[in-house]
Design a protein around this motif. Sequence first.
Motif, PDB file in Angstrom:
ATOM      1  N   ARG A 134       0.831  -1.202   0.000  1.00  0.00           N
ATOM      2  CA  ARG A 134       0.000   0.000   0.000  1.00  0.00           C
ATOM      3  C   ARG A 134       0.869   1.257   0.000  1.00  0.00           C
ATOM      4  O   ARG A 134       0.596   2.214  -0.732  1.00  0.00           O
ATOM      5  CB  ARG A 134      -0.939  -0.004   1.209  1.00  0.00           C
ATOM      6  CG  ARG A 134      -1.924   1.153   1.214  1.00  0.00           C
ATOM      7  CD  ARG A 134      -2.791   1.143   2.464  1.00  0.00           C
ATOM      8  NE  ARG A 134      -3.752   2.226   2.430  1.00  0.00           N
ATOM      9  CZ  ARG A 134      -3.464   3.499   2.740  1.00  0.00           C
ATOM     10  NH1 ARG A 134      -2.238   3.830   3.117  1.00  0.00           N
ATOM     11  NH2 ARG A 134      -4.400   4.422   2.668  1.00  0.00           N
ATOM     12  N   ARG A 135       1.918   1.260   0.817  1.00  0.00           N
ATOM     13  CA  ARG A 135       2.818   2.417   0.847  1.00  0.00           C
ATOM     14  C   ARG A 135       3.484   2.626  -0.511  1.00  0.00           C
ATOM     15  O   ARG A 135       3.646   3.762  -0.968  1.00  0.00           O
ATOM     16  CB  ARG A 135       3.887   2.243   1.936  1.00  0.00           C
ATOM     17  CG  ARG A 135       3.368   2.417   3.354  1.00  0.00           C
ATOM     18  CD  ARG A 135       4.526   2.618   4.332  1.00  0.00           C
ATOM     19  NE  ARG A 135       5.449   1.499   4.296  1.00  0.00           N
ATOM     20  CZ  ARG A 135       5.371   0.441   5.087  1.00  0.00           C
ATOM     21  NH1 ARG A 135       4.387   0.350   5.972  1.00  0.00           N
ATOM     22  NH2 ARG A 135       6.259  -0.537   5.015  1.00  0.00           N
ATOM     23  N   ASN A 136       3.887   1.541  -1.150  1.00  0.00           N
ATOM     24  CA  ASN A 136       4.506   1.644  -2.468  1.00  0.00           C
ATOM     25  C   ASN A 136       3.533   2.235  -3.491  1.00  0.00           C
ATOM     26  O   ASN A 136       3.925   3.039  -4.346  1.00  0.00           O
ATOM     27  CB  ASN A 136       4.994   0.276  -2.937  1.00  0.00           C
ATOM     28  CG  ASN A 136       6.210  -0.202  -2.169  1.00  0.00           C
ATOM     29  OD1 ASN A 136       6.920   0.586  -1.543  1.00  0.00           O
ATOM     30  ND2 ASN A 136       6.470  -1.494  -2.197  1.00  0.00           N
ATOM     31  N   LEU A 137       2.273   1.818  -3.404  1.00  0.00           N
ATOM     32  CA  LEU A 137       1.270   2.362  -4.311  1.00  0.00           C
ATOM     33  C   LEU A 137       1.053   3.856  -4.062  1.00  0.00           C
ATOM     34  O   LEU A 137       0.912   4.640  -5.014  1.00  0.00           O
ATOM     35  CB  LEU A 137      -0.054   1.601  -4.146  1.00  0.00           C
ATOM     36  CG  LEU A 137      -0.118   0.217  -4.784  1.00  0.00           C
ATOM     37  CD1 LEU A 137      -1.336  -0.552  -4.277  1.00  0.00           C
ATOM     38  CD2 LEU A 137      -0.173   0.346  -6.315  1.00  0.00           C
ATOM     39  N   ILE A 138       1.029   4.256  -2.800  1.00  0.00           N
ATOM     40  CA  ILE A 138       0.864   5.680  -2.474  1.00  0.00           C
ATOM     41  C   ILE A 138       2.027   6.491  -3.031  1.00  0.00           C
ATOM     42  O   ILE A 138       1.832   7.545  -3.666  1.00  0.00           O
ATOM     43  CB  ILE A 138       0.753   5.874  -0.944  1.00  0.00           C
ATOM     44  CG1 ILE A 138      -0.576   5.316  -0.422  1.00  0.00           C
ATOM     45  CG2 ILE A 138       0.914   7.346  -0.568  1.00  0.00           C
ATOM     46  CD1 ILE A 138      -1.804   6.076  -0.842  1.00  0.00           C
ATOM     47  N   GLN A 139       3.251   6.028  -2.807  1.00  0.00           N
ATOM     48  CA  GLN A 139       4.420   6.746  -3.318  1.00  0.00           C
ATOM     49  C   GLN A 139       4.400   6.806  -4.838  1.00  0.00           C
ATOM     50  O   GLN A 139       4.663   7.852  -5.436  1.00  0.00           O
ATOM     51  CB  GLN A 139       5.701   6.064  -2.826  1.00  0.00           C
ATOM     52  CG  GLN A 139       5.999   6.244  -1.341  1.00  0.00           C
ATOM     53  CD  GLN A 139       6.407   7.677  -1.010  1.00  0.00           C
ATOM     54  OE1 GLN A 139       6.927   8.402  -1.852  1.00  0.00           O
ATOM     55  NE2 GLN A 139       6.182   8.072   0.230  1.00  0.00           N
ATOM     56  N   ALA A 140       4.099   5.683  -5.461  1.00  0.00           N
ATOM     57  CA  ALA A 140       4.047   5.643  -6.924  1.00  0.00           C
ATOM     58  C   ALA A 140       2.933   6.538  -7.453  1.00  0.00           C
ATOM     59  O   ALA A 140       3.103   7.249  -8.456  1.00  0.00           O
ATOM     60  CB  ALA A 140       3.839   4.206  -7.399  1.00  0.00           C
ATOM     61  N   GLY A 141       1.793   6.528  -6.775  1.00  0.00           N
ATOM     62  CA  GLY A 141       0.679   7.365  -7.193  1.00  0.00           C
ATOM     63  C   GLY A 141       0.998   8.840  -7.073  1.00  0.00           C
ATOM     64  O   GLY A 141       0.644   9.645  -7.950  1.00  0.00           O
ATOM     65  N   ALA A 142       1.660   9.223  -5.993  1.00  0.00           N
ATOM     66  CA  ALA A 142       2.018  10.629  -5.802  1.00  0.00           C
ATOM     67  C   ALA A 142       2.958  11.104  -6.904  1.00  0.00           C
ATOM     68  O   ALA A 142       2.786  12.201  -7.465  1.00  0.00           O
ATOM     69  CB  ALA A 142       2.663  10.816  -4.429  1.00  0.00           C
ATOM     70  N   ARG A 143       3.939  10.302  -7.232  1.00  0.00           N
ATOM     71  CA  ARG A 143       4.876  10.675  -8.289  1.00  0.00           C
ATOM     72  C   ARG A 143       4.204  10.693  -9.659  1.00  0.00           C
ATOM     73  O   ARG A 143       4.511  11.552 -10.497  1.00  0.00           O
ATOM     74  CB  ARG A 143       6.063   9.705  -8.297  1.00  0.00           C
ATOM     75  CG  ARG A 143       6.959   9.856  -7.075  1.00  0.00           C
ATOM     76  CD  ARG A 143       8.134   8.901  -7.112  1.00  0.00           C
ATOM     77  NE  ARG A 143       9.008   9.099  -5.966  1.00  0.00           N
ATOM     78  CZ  ARG A 143       9.962  10.017  -5.911  1.00  0.00           C
ATOM     79  NH1 ARG A 143      10.190  10.802  -6.949  1.00  0.00           N
ATOM     80  NH2 ARG A 143      10.712  10.147  -4.834  1.00  0.00           N
TER      81      ARG A 143
END
Length: 219
Positions: free
Chosen positions: A34-43
Motif C-alpha cells: 500500500r505504501r509503495n502504491l501511495i508513493q508511486a501514485g504521488a509521483r
Amino acid sequence: MHSANARLAIEQASKKAPKRKARRTREERSEETRRNLIQAGARTVGRYGYEKASVARITAKAKVALGTFYRHFNSRQEFFDQLLPAMGDHLMDFLRTRVDPGVVGAEREEQRLRAYFSFLEEHPWYHRLLNESEVMAPRAHAAYLELMAAGLVRSFHRGQKRGEMAAFKEAELRTLAYIVMASRVYLATQWGGYKGKNVTPPNDVLNTYTKFIQRALFD
C-alpha cells in the motif's frame, strides 16, 4: 567423547550461521504494498496530473499487477481521496526530523519553513499533487488542510504553555494556522519545488519570513 565433540561442533556451527530474518506477516506485506502504491501514485500524479494518472501508470510505477491495486482500493477515486492525506503524514514526519525540538518561537517556525523547502527539493512534484486535488480530489484536499492545520495548532498550544503567543485566544489558533500555511504555499510558488524548480529561498527571504512571524505571533 565423540558425542561431546559432535555437540561442540554443532554449537560452534550454530553460532557462525547467520540468523534468519523473521518472516513478515501478511499484514506487513500488505501495508508495504500500500505504501509503495501511495508513493508511486504521488509521483505519477506529480508528473502527469490527476486526470492522466491512470491505474495502469500507477501500478507500473509501483511494479505491481493491476489486480493488486484493487485489493487495496475500490476505485481510482478512492485512491485519490487517500493519496494527499497520506503524503501529508509523510510531510509532517519529515518536518519533525528536521526541526530541533529544543528551538522555540519564531526560530522554530523558520526551521519549519526551511524543512518544508527541503521536502520540496526532494519532491518537486508535490505542489501539483496539492493544487490539483482541490478539483480532482476535494475530500483529500479538505482532509489534508485540516491535518496540517491541526499539527500547527498543537504546536501553538505547546507554545502557549511556554508563555508564548499570549495575545491570542485558543479559538484564534486555527485561523493563525491557516495564515501560516498560506504563507508557506505562496512562497513555494516563487521558490522551491514549484513548476520544476528546486530552489531554496535566499537568506533575506527566510529572514523576512522570520521577522514577520516574530512580530505577528510572538511579540
